[in-house]
Design an enzyme around this catalytic site. Structure first.
Site, PDB file in Angstrom:
ATOM      1  N   ARG A 278       0.809  -1.217   0.000  1.00  0.00           N
ATOM      2  CA  ARG A 278       0.000   0.000   0.000  1.00  0.00           C
ATOM      3  C   ARG A 278       0.845   1.271   0.000  1.00  0.00           C
ATOM      4  O   ARG A 278       0.509   2.231  -0.697  1.00  0.00           O
ATOM      5  CB  ARG A 278      -0.886  -0.016   1.253  1.00  0.00           C
ATOM      6  CG  ARG A 278      -1.959   1.038   1.287  1.00  0.00           C
ATOM      7  CD  ARG A 278      -2.626   1.079   2.669  1.00  0.00           C
ATOM      8  NE  ARG A 278      -3.024  -0.224   3.147  1.00  0.00           N
ATOM      9  CZ  ARG A 278      -4.236  -0.761   2.984  1.00  0.00           C
ATOM     10  NH1 ARG A 278      -5.171  -0.076   2.374  1.00  0.00           N
ATOM     11  NH2 ARG A 278      -4.503  -1.968   3.449  1.00  0.00           N
ATOM     12  N   CYS A 346     -26.730  -2.903  -8.049  1.00  0.00           N
ATOM     13  CA  CYS A 346     -27.968  -3.131  -7.305  1.00  0.00           C
ATOM     14  C   CYS A 346     -27.702  -3.717  -5.930  1.00  0.00           C
ATOM     15  O   CYS A 346     -28.019  -4.872  -5.645  1.00  0.00           O
ATOM     16  CB  CYS A 346     -28.887  -4.039  -8.117  1.00  0.00           C
ATOM     17  SG  CYS A 346     -29.244  -3.294  -9.704  1.00  0.00           S
TER      18      CYS A 346
HETATM   19  C1  LIG Z   1      -0.706  -7.977   2.151  1.00  0.00           C
HETATM   20  C2  LIG Z   1       0.674  -8.360   2.486  1.00  0.00           C
HETATM   21  C3  LIG Z   1       1.713  -7.425   2.384  1.00  0.00           C
HETATM   22  C4  LIG Z   1       1.500  -5.985   1.984  1.00  0.00           C
HETATM   23  O1  LIG Z   1       0.763  -5.267   2.905  1.00  0.00           O
HETATM   24  P1  LIG Z   1       0.614  -3.670   2.723  1.00  0.00           P
HETATM   25  O2  LIG Z   1      -0.254  -3.283   3.854  1.00  0.00           O
HETATM   26  O3  LIG Z   1      -0.014  -3.426   1.409  1.00  0.00           O
HETATM   27  O4  LIG Z   1       1.975  -3.091   2.828  1.00  0.00           O
HETATM   28  C5  LIG Z   1       2.998  -7.863   2.645  1.00  0.00           C
HETATM   29  N1  LIG Z   1       3.252  -9.136   3.005  1.00  0.00           N
HETATM   30  C6  LIG Z   1       2.277 -10.066   3.140  1.00  0.00           C
HETATM   31  C7  LIG Z   1       2.633 -11.441   3.533  1.00  0.00           C
HETATM   32  C8  LIG Z   1       0.954  -9.701   2.888  1.00  0.00           C
HETATM   33  O5  LIG Z   1      -0.008 -10.610   3.024  1.00  0.00           O
END
Ligand SMILES: *Cc1c(COP(=O)(O)O)cnc(C)c1O
Length: 421
Positions: A278, A346
């Site tokens: 993210r 919907c």
């Molecule tokens: C989802 C996930 C991430 C990334 O998480 P962010 O919040 O997008 O940084 C990293 N490692 C694992 C194992 C994940 O499941």
């Protein structure tokens, strides 16, 4: 900081005016900024320097191959959670030795694929998975490098659907049991222990839970070394949050996060991996939509957009907030009005915002959802037979469609009617 700014009252992605993209692509669409993606990746590598490290982008947050190529060409590694994501990373030109494989349910086929085509490490999440990987690797005459993902039982203090580091969550091996499972791993054929992995959740806005988890990983590393294991790599997961609202309470920056990692783990002489998703992709993308109707209801007015929950599910799935802004800025001091912002699907859950103060928008006006780059397009579906939302990449004054909107012929041709019907 991102590169979606108003110039002459018109929202731009870098040097491209959003209405120019809309005219060519039609709405709704996602647009990503290459400069923002680049900058966010660089913030992380700078934050971890001079420690030996690899920033593995969590592909699940934004998995378009063009975006992966942009990051991979800068030296980024990739964190994949499925064989499909593994294939995307390889298609983007990322070598296997920069790909880490996470996830609780890796299948034997996925293990075989990664062992054949190259893998940096598997982050193993359970004993049955460890035994399956040993069998698969040994049968191929290969050795699988692994970490064990430990569950540190730390409260990430985030939304319950994206917290992963509490003992009641399905992820990882309880940290109290880790030494026992490492001992088994060391005995198994086809397995090479290289390190420890942890990931406690997503959208964390405080460093304290990270620090608590990393401190436990530090203690475990020392104990495992005393047991005779070679622990040369620590994968610290992702999860650093982003500001979804413009408030004074901005989450910690990658530099603060990097400084904390160096303070807690810097003396261990390990290579550090992190898996941000993210924070790299979130503010690198917006979703652009247009107003279909303005509907005056009883006591409330609805802005009905051509984007819906199938294009951006975060508001209906997590109750998430996205800032919504007009693409053409009103004059300073122009009036605003509270709108319920909804899509055409919907379902009552197809609501992006309630009572949101927005400029007086009219049919045909363009709006943009900010901070929509992560967990946006990747979670889109064709619910209500709405074509999968297209994606556009901007770099400077260039833009290109990096995933086209499918035609209805394409969508319908995926269904087949059995001859016996
Ligand atoms: C989802 C996930 C991430 C990334 O998480 P962010 O919040 O997008 O940084 C990293 N490692 C694992 C194992 C994940 O499941």
């Amino acid at each position: 900081m991102d590169h979606f700014l108003y110039k002459g009252g018109i929202l731009h992605a870098e040097d491209v005016a959003i209405p120019d993209i809309a005219a060519q692509v039609g709405t709704p669409f996602y647009v990503y900024s290459a400069a923002t993606l680049t900058r966010h990746y660089q913030l992380f590598t700078e934050a971890l320097s001079p420690l030996p490290h690899l920033v593995c982008f969590a592909i699940k947050s934004l998995s378009n191959v063009a975006v992966l190529k942009l990051l991979g060409d800068m030296g980024a590694g990739m964190d994949v959670v499925s064989g499909g994501e593994y294939r995307r990373a390889r298609a983007a030109g990322v070598p296997g030795d920069r790909i880490v494989f996470s996830g609780v349910g890796k299948t034997r086929d996925e293990m075989r694929l990664a062992l054949t085509d190259g893998i940096r490490q598997f982050n193993v999440e359970s004993e049955p998975e460890l035994r399956a990987l040993s069998e698969v690797a040994a049968s191929m005459g290969r050795t699988a490098p692994i970490t064990l993902r430990v569950n540190p039982d730390v409260d990430a203090k985030t939304h319950e659907k994206i917290a992963t580091g509490k003992s009641e969550n399905k992820f990882g091996i309880p940290i109290a049991k880790a030494r026992e499972v490492y001992a088994e791993a060391a005995r198994l054929p086809g397995i090479e222990v290289v390190g420890v992995d942890v990931h406690i959740g997503s959208q964390l806005t405080d460093l304290a839970p990270f620090e608590a988890a990393f401190t436990k990983v530090r203690e475990l590393t020392l104990a495992l070394r005393a047991d005779g294991h070679v622990i040369r790599r620590l994968d610290l997961g992702g999860g650093l949050g982003i500001p979804y609202t413009r408030s004074n309470e901005a989450p910690p920056l990658p530099t603060d996060y990097g400084a904390m990692i160096k303070r807690v783990l810097g003396d261990l002489e390990v290579e550090v991996e992190i898996e941000p998703g993210r924070l790299i992709s979130g503010n690198s993308g917006i979703l652009v939509s247009s107003v279909i109707y303005v509907k005056n209801g009883e006591g409330r007015d609805f802005l009905i957009l051509d984007a819906a929950m199938n294009d951006l599910v975060r508001p209906s799935m997590y109750g998430a907030h996205h800032d919504i802004v007009p693409v053409v800025e009103g004059a300073p001091g122009s009036p605003t009005h509270p709108f319920d912002v909804v899509g055409p699907v919907c379902e009552t859950g197809d609501t992006f915002a309630k009572g949101r103060e927005l400029a007086l928008l009219a049919e045909g006006d363009l709006v943009a959802f900010r901070s929509a780059g992560a967990y946006g397009a990747v979670m889109a579906s064709e619910y209500n037979t709405r074509p999968l939302v297209p994606e556009v990449l901007v770099k400077g004054d260039h833009f290109a469609v990096i995933r086209a909107r499918p035609s209805f012929d394409e969508i319908l041709s995926r269904d087949t009617i059995p001859a016996w019907l």
